[in-house]
Design an enzyme around this catalytic site. Sequence first.
Site, PDB file in Angstrom:
ATOM      1  N   HIS A  17       0.406  52.813 -16.166  1.00  0.00           N
ATOM      2  CA  HIS A  17       1.667  52.551 -15.612  1.00  0.00           C
ATOM      3  C   HIS A  17       2.749  53.231 -16.437  1.00  0.00           C
ATOM      4  O   HIS A  17       3.007  52.879 -17.662  1.00  0.00           O
ATOM      5  CB  HIS A  17       2.064  51.080 -15.156  1.00  0.00           C
ATOM      6  CG  HIS A  17       3.184  50.768 -14.528  1.00  0.00           C
ATOM      7  ND1 HIS A  17       4.462  50.753 -14.987  1.00  0.00           N
ATOM      8  CD2 HIS A  17       3.458  50.745 -13.183  1.00  0.00           C
ATOM      9  CE1 HIS A  17       5.374  50.443 -14.296  1.00  0.00           C
ATOM     10  NE2 HIS A  17       4.779  50.443 -12.976  1.00  0.00           N
ATOM     11  N   ASP A  19       5.845  52.258 -17.481  1.00  0.00           N
ATOM     12  CA  ASP A  19       6.421  51.631 -18.336  1.00  0.00           C
ATOM     13  C   ASP A  19       5.385  50.931 -19.455  1.00  0.00           C
ATOM     14  O   ASP A  19       5.841  50.685 -20.348  1.00  0.00           O
ATOM     15  CB  ASP A  19       7.028  49.969 -17.572  1.00  0.00           C
ATOM     16  CG  ASP A  19       8.029  50.291 -16.452  1.00  0.00           C
ATOM     17  OD1 ASP A  19       8.797  51.282 -16.811  1.00  0.00           O
ATOM     18  OD2 ASP A  19       8.267  49.629 -15.502  1.00  0.00           O
ATOM     19  N   LYS A  20       4.494  50.621 -19.020  1.00  0.00           N
ATOM     20  CA  LYS A  20       3.204  50.549 -20.132  1.00  0.00           C
ATOM     21  C   LYS A  20       2.892  51.621 -20.947  1.00  0.00           C
ATOM     22  O   LYS A  20       2.504  51.365 -22.032  1.00  0.00           O
ATOM     23  CB  LYS A  20       1.933  49.785 -19.339  1.00  0.00           C
ATOM     24  CG  LYS A  20       2.012  48.437 -18.856  1.00  0.00           C
ATOM     25  CD  LYS A  20       2.001  47.580 -20.195  1.00  0.00           C
ATOM     26  CE  LYS A  20       2.888  46.427 -19.529  1.00  0.00           C
ATOM     27  NZ  LYS A  20       3.275  45.728 -21.054  1.00  0.00           N
ATOM     28  N   GLU A  52      12.271  52.197 -28.834  1.00  0.00           N
ATOM     29  CA  GLU A  52      12.271  52.097 -27.372  1.00  0.00           C
ATOM     30  C   GLU A  52      11.992  53.533 -26.869  1.00  0.00           C
ATOM     31  O   GLU A  52      12.337  54.604 -27.581  1.00  0.00           O
ATOM     32  CB  GLU A  52      13.932  51.874 -26.785  1.00  0.00           C
ATOM     33  CG  GLU A  52      14.490  50.756 -27.656  1.00  0.00           C
ATOM     34  CD  GLU A  52      14.014  49.359 -27.030  1.00  0.00           C
ATOM     35  OE1 GLU A  52      13.411  49.442 -26.005  1.00  0.00           O
ATOM     36  OE2 GLU A  52      14.171  48.217 -27.614  1.00  0.00           O
ATOM     37  N   GLU A  65      15.607  52.120 -34.246  1.00  0.00           N
ATOM     38  CA  GLU A  65      15.909  52.000 -36.008  1.00  0.00           C
ATOM     39  C   GLU A  65      14.707  51.609 -36.261  1.00  0.00           C
ATOM     40  O   GLU A  65      14.276  50.699 -36.070  1.00  0.00           O
ATOM     41  CB  GLU A  65      17.202  51.286 -36.047  1.00  0.00           C
ATOM     42  CG  GLU A  65      17.130  49.896 -35.827  1.00  0.00           C
ATOM     43  CD  GLU A  65      17.676  49.610 -34.257  1.00  0.00           C
ATOM     44  OE1 GLU A  65      18.092  50.601 -33.479  1.00  0.00           O
ATOM     45  OE2 GLU A  65      17.772  48.667 -33.906  1.00  0.00           O
ATOM     46  N   LYS A 183      -1.596  49.167 -10.214  1.00  0.00           N
ATOM     47  CA  LYS A 183      -0.932  47.799 -10.128  1.00  0.00           C
ATOM     48  C   LYS A 183      -1.824  46.914  -9.506  1.00  0.00           C
ATOM     49  O   LYS A 183      -2.664  47.212  -8.404  1.00  0.00           O
ATOM     50  CB  LYS A 183       0.352  48.113  -9.482  1.00  0.00           C
ATOM     51  CG  LYS A 183       1.272  48.982 -10.128  1.00  0.00           C
ATOM     52  CD  LYS A 183       2.652  48.857  -9.447  1.00  0.00           C
ATOM     53  CE  LYS A 183       3.379  47.539  -9.637  1.00  0.00           C
ATOM     54  NZ  LYS A 183       4.787  47.915  -8.988  1.00  0.00           N
ATOM     55  N   PHE A 247      -2.236  58.393  -3.264  1.00  0.00           N
ATOM     56  CA  PHE A 247      -1.718  57.962  -4.587  1.00  0.00           C
ATOM     57  C   PHE A 247      -2.150  58.847  -5.598  1.00  0.00           C
ATOM     58  O   PHE A 247      -3.070  58.484  -6.299  1.00  0.00           O
ATOM     59  CB  PHE A 247      -1.789  56.578  -4.946  1.00  0.00           C
ATOM     60  CG  PHE A 247      -1.119  56.129  -6.228  1.00  0.00           C
ATOM     61  CD1 PHE A 247      -0.367  56.664  -6.872  1.00  0.00           C
ATOM     62  CD2 PHE A 247      -1.333  54.723  -6.522  1.00  0.00           C
ATOM     63  CE1 PHE A 247       0.573  56.264  -7.865  1.00  0.00           C
ATOM     64  CE2 PHE A 247      -0.710  54.259  -7.624  1.00  0.00           C
ATOM     65  CZ  PHE A 247       0.264  54.901  -8.540  1.00  0.00           C
ATOM     66  N   ASP A 255       7.267  58.375 -11.523  1.00  0.00           N
ATOM     67  CA  ASP A 255       8.326  57.310 -11.826  1.00  0.00           C
ATOM     68  C   ASP A 255       8.607  56.970 -13.280  1.00  0.00           C
ATOM     69  O   ASP A 255       7.691  57.080 -14.047  1.00  0.00           O
ATOM     70  CB  ASP A 255       7.566  55.773 -11.215  1.00  0.00           C
ATOM     71  CG  ASP A 255       8.971  54.990 -11.201  1.00  0.00           C
ATOM     72  OD1 ASP A 255      10.154  55.311 -11.423  1.00  0.00           O
ATOM     73  OD2 ASP A 255       8.614  53.671 -10.963  1.00  0.00           O
ATOM     74  N   ALA A 256      10.071  57.267 -13.591  1.00  0.00           N
ATOM     75  CA  ALA A 256      10.332  56.934 -14.960  1.00  0.00           C
ATOM     76  C   ALA A 256       9.806  55.745 -15.440  1.00  0.00           C
ATOM     77  O   ALA A 256       9.854  54.679 -14.998  1.00  0.00           O
ATOM     78  CB  ALA A 256      11.748  57.248 -15.203  1.00  0.00           C
ATOM     79  N   ARG A 261       9.964  46.700 -19.742  1.00  0.00           N
ATOM     80  CA  ARG A 261      10.345  46.513 -18.332  1.00  0.00           C
ATOM     81  C   ARG A 261       9.404  45.403 -17.615  1.00  0.00           C
ATOM     82  O   ARG A 261       9.389  45.281 -16.557  1.00  0.00           O
ATOM     83  CB  ARG A 261      10.522  47.705 -17.479  1.00  0.00           C
ATOM     84  CG  ARG A 261      11.903  47.682 -16.642  1.00  0.00           C
ATOM     85  CD  ARG A 261      12.358  48.969 -16.100  1.00  0.00           C
ATOM     86  NE  ARG A 261      11.659  50.336 -15.886  1.00  0.00           N
ATOM     87  CZ  ARG A 261      11.666  51.252 -15.474  1.00  0.00           C
ATOM     88  NH1 ARG A 261      13.269  51.449 -14.994  1.00  0.00           N
ATOM     89  NH2 ARG A 261      10.953  52.244 -15.095  1.00  0.00           N
ATOM     90  N   LYS A 262       8.362  45.050 -18.208  1.00  0.00           N
ATOM     91  CA  LYS A 262       7.383  44.337 -17.666  1.00  0.00           C
ATOM     92  C   LYS A 262       7.106  43.140 -18.356  1.00  0.00           C
ATOM     93  O   LYS A 262       5.852  42.825 -18.694  1.00  0.00           O
ATOM     94  CB  LYS A 262       5.930  45.195 -17.353  1.00  0.00           C
ATOM     95  CG  LYS A 262       6.102  46.153 -16.463  1.00  0.00           C
ATOM     96  CD  LYS A 262       6.210  45.585 -14.999  1.00  0.00           C
ATOM     97  CE  LYS A 262       6.370  47.136 -14.139  1.00  0.00           C
ATOM     98  NZ  LYS A 262       7.823  47.500 -14.092  1.00  0.00           N
ATOM     99  N   LYS A 282       8.638  46.230 -31.363  1.00  0.00           N
ATOM    100  CA  LYS A 282       9.667  45.386 -32.637  1.00  0.00           C
ATOM    101  C   LYS A 282       8.553  44.785 -33.473  1.00  0.00           C
ATOM    102  O   LYS A 282       7.618  44.246 -33.416  1.00  0.00           O
ATOM    103  CB  LYS A 282      10.046  44.295 -31.816  1.00  0.00           C
ATOM    104  CG  LYS A 282      11.067  44.616 -30.669  1.00  0.00           C
ATOM    105  CD  LYS A 282      11.754  43.381 -30.130  1.00  0.00           C
ATOM    106  CE  LYS A 282      12.632  43.746 -28.777  1.00  0.00           C
ATOM    107  NZ  LYS A 282      13.131  42.792 -28.022  1.00  0.00           N
ATOM    108  N   LYS A 286      11.778  40.333 -35.610  1.00  0.00           N
ATOM    109  CA  LYS A 286      12.342  39.858 -34.062  1.00  0.00           C
ATOM    110  C   LYS A 286      11.594  38.976 -33.314  1.00  0.00           C
ATOM    111  O   LYS A 286      10.534  38.783 -33.053  1.00  0.00           O
ATOM    112  CB  LYS A 286      12.236  41.256 -33.515  1.00  0.00           C
ATOM    113  CG  LYS A 286      13.151  42.460 -33.497  1.00  0.00           C
ATOM    114  CD  LYS A 286      12.836  43.044 -34.914  1.00  0.00           C
ATOM    115  CE  LYS A 286      13.680  44.268 -35.155  1.00  0.00           C
ATOM    116  NZ  LYS A 286      13.559  44.825 -36.326  1.00  0.00           N
ATOM    117  N   ASP A 288      12.181  37.574 -30.633  1.00  0.00           N
ATOM    118  CA  ASP A 288      11.754  37.785 -29.185  1.00  0.00           C
ATOM    119  C   ASP A 288      10.322  37.925 -29.322  1.00  0.00           C
ATOM    120  O   ASP A 288       9.584  37.507 -28.354  1.00  0.00           O
ATOM    121  CB  ASP A 288      12.454  39.135 -28.934  1.00  0.00           C
ATOM    122  CG  ASP A 288      14.024  39.218 -28.276  1.00  0.00           C
ATOM    123  OD1 ASP A 288      13.990  38.116 -27.942  1.00  0.00           O
ATOM    124  OD2 ASP A 288      14.687  40.208 -28.299  1.00  0.00           O
TER     125      ASP A 288
END
Length: 403
Positions: A17, A19-20, A52, A65, A183, A247, A255-256, A261-262, A282, A286, A288
């Site tokens: 995908h 995003d992945k 990123e 960074e 998906k 597909f 798709d960008a 985003r997931k 990260k 971090k 997160d």
Amino acid sequence: MARSSYLFTSESVSEGHPDKVCDRVSDEIVDLIFRTAEKEGMDASQVRVAAETLTTTNRVVIAGEVRAPESLLGDGDRVTPAPFEDVARAAIKDIGYEQDGFHWKNAQVDVLLHAQSADIAQGVDAAGNKDEGAGDQGIMFGYACRETDVLMPAPIVFSHRILKSLADARHADANSGLGPDSKSQVTLKYENGKPVGATSVVVSTQHAEGLSTEQVREIVRPHVLDVLPDGWMCPEDEFYVNPTGIFVIGGPDGDAGLTGRKIIVDTYGGAAPHGGGAFSGKDPTKVDRSAAYASRYVAKNVVAAGFADKCTIQLAYAIGVSKPLSVYVDLHGTGNVDEAKLEGAIQEAMDLSPRGIREHLNLNKAIYARSAAYGHFGRDADADGGFSWEKTDLVEPLKAAIS
């Protein structure tokens, strides 16, 4: 009073995908810096990464960074691009992209990483009597329950396993007819608070040109049947495979993609709260990432210890501050210990400062790229320290602290 009978749905997306792909590249950057630090004798606790990635048609952009070994640094504040480009291309090749619109060899890769901000560094680094601080403010949640063998909610576990099964088949057979981008979505029926079967299953998968939707459906079917427990398969008219039709064009060409985003796919499929922060790209200063891992670790050990059938943990941090600002436990009415007492016992059993988490879970090493797809939780702990937050070795310390 909590509902006992209902339908609940979770989704997953594959390693291919868009995003992945970005999450994988960003985590390869983290691993590259940790590997190089170990090789060159840099203190791993000094590594800093916030990477990123963006992908689109035959284009990859990596920004962010870092604080990295000198061999990875170029002139001025910029990194030397070549090693970062190499790991990005290797990751894309491993995922399986050799398509005209997105090809590991032909895509343009822009590396725009630069040195970490000195203002952020002074808040995070240990100095004098100041311990290592959190890399940012925020709230993190962990969750565990008895729905599956890995103490995770069933809908997200089955969604991940369907796609992992498809990916394994694709990697094993170049003529499988399957493409990297896919998906899944699984809806389960709950009775008396427990899952009893699927009411619908959705799988959309990129495929080879020339295959009909019905042919793809039959390729996908055994991967669903093998994952769901016996008798749990949904009715045939609720089994959706590529419901929009053909597909063939997929991945970043279709798709960008963007890192982070997931985040619901990465965690509990919506069955538990999420603090909002992404994990991939990260380093463990971090919170997160590291505190989300720690909260899952604690929640899983609370359930494994027999204190409850469900457990949610919330942790909160401030940038530059070492101690957690709060520790919250919710046993969802399933516990046999006092929640306030358990909050104290958790902090006695484990140091929840960023340094404490990093050292307890041994997070300062190259273990992150493997977590970028199919969930960060509900995985088997690896011998080299990967997925250390899935261990249940905190059970005895928790029992000792609560007694």
